[in-house]
Design an enzyme around this catalytic site. Structure first.
Site: not given
Length: 212
Positions: A47, A204, A207
């Site tokens: 991502p 992770a 958040y």
């Protein structure tokens, strides 16, 4: 990560090392299966936040399909940029969402572009928790978190200015936490509707799921 074709199975990469050989190269280019997705190799797109959505967090049709198709390979796996499951879970201007009809429709040509290259595509589901500001929240409410502890530092607001992170509202209601879990469930279904092959949960980097 979870594939829609087998939602009972979650792929734990820590238990399936990329290589069992010395240099890693033979294993890197061998097939593997993630849920119901049969991959040709083990090189995945991680991502990468791009901030190219509209102000309504709708993927930009002029940019998203081409960006992801450029990175797709036959039998490969792409994981999308972090994508908000609800307005409550948002921060960072112009990051995409998966909670409105317009967002779902805008993701469809993106997933088609990846599918046309023969690749698989997972959506990363995101709730930022305290890493937000009331200007991003429904009815200008404070962001939510497991505890009323403000994040150090500042956040960039929609108008380009910065402000200190606010003290979040603690999630204590017996209804609130199940409601967020439900937002994740709905986002997963909407991801399938948009054409994704599976989802990954962002858990992770400080958040919501990674917060205390």
């Amino acid at each position: 990560m979870s594939s829609y074709t087998d939602q009972s199975q979650f792929w734990d990469l820590s238990k399936h090392p990329i290589s069992a050989s010395g240099d890693g190269l033979p294993a890197l280019f061998t097939p593997m299966t993630v849920g119901g997705c049969h991959l040709s190799h083990r090189i995945l797109l991680a991502p990468l936040t791009r901030m190219r959505a509209t102000s309504e967090r709708v993927p930009c049709i002029e940019l998203f399909p081409n960006y992801y198709q450029q990175r797709a390979t036959k039998g490969g796996l792409l994981i999308s940029e972090s994508t908000s499951i609800s307005q409550q879970g948002t921060a960072y201007f112009r990051t995409p969402g998966i909670y409105t009809d317009d967002q779902i429709e805008a993701w469809k040509p993106v997933t088609k572009a990846v599918r046309d290259r023969g690749a698989f595509f997972f959506l990363q589901l995101w709730h930022v928790g305290r890493v937000s500001h009331s200007q991003f929240q429904p009815d200008a409410q404070p962001p939510v978190a497991p505890s009323p502890i403000a994040l150090p530092g500042s956040v960039r607001l929609p108008d380009g200015s910065t402000a200190l992170y606010e003290v979040p509202r603690e999630l204590t209601s017996d209804e609130e936490i199940p409601a967020i879990v439900e937002d994740y469930r709905r986002a997963t279904l909407k991801s399938a509707e948009a054409g994704f092959d599976g989802v990954e949960i962002q858990a992770a980097n400080g958040y919501l799921i990674d917060q205390v």
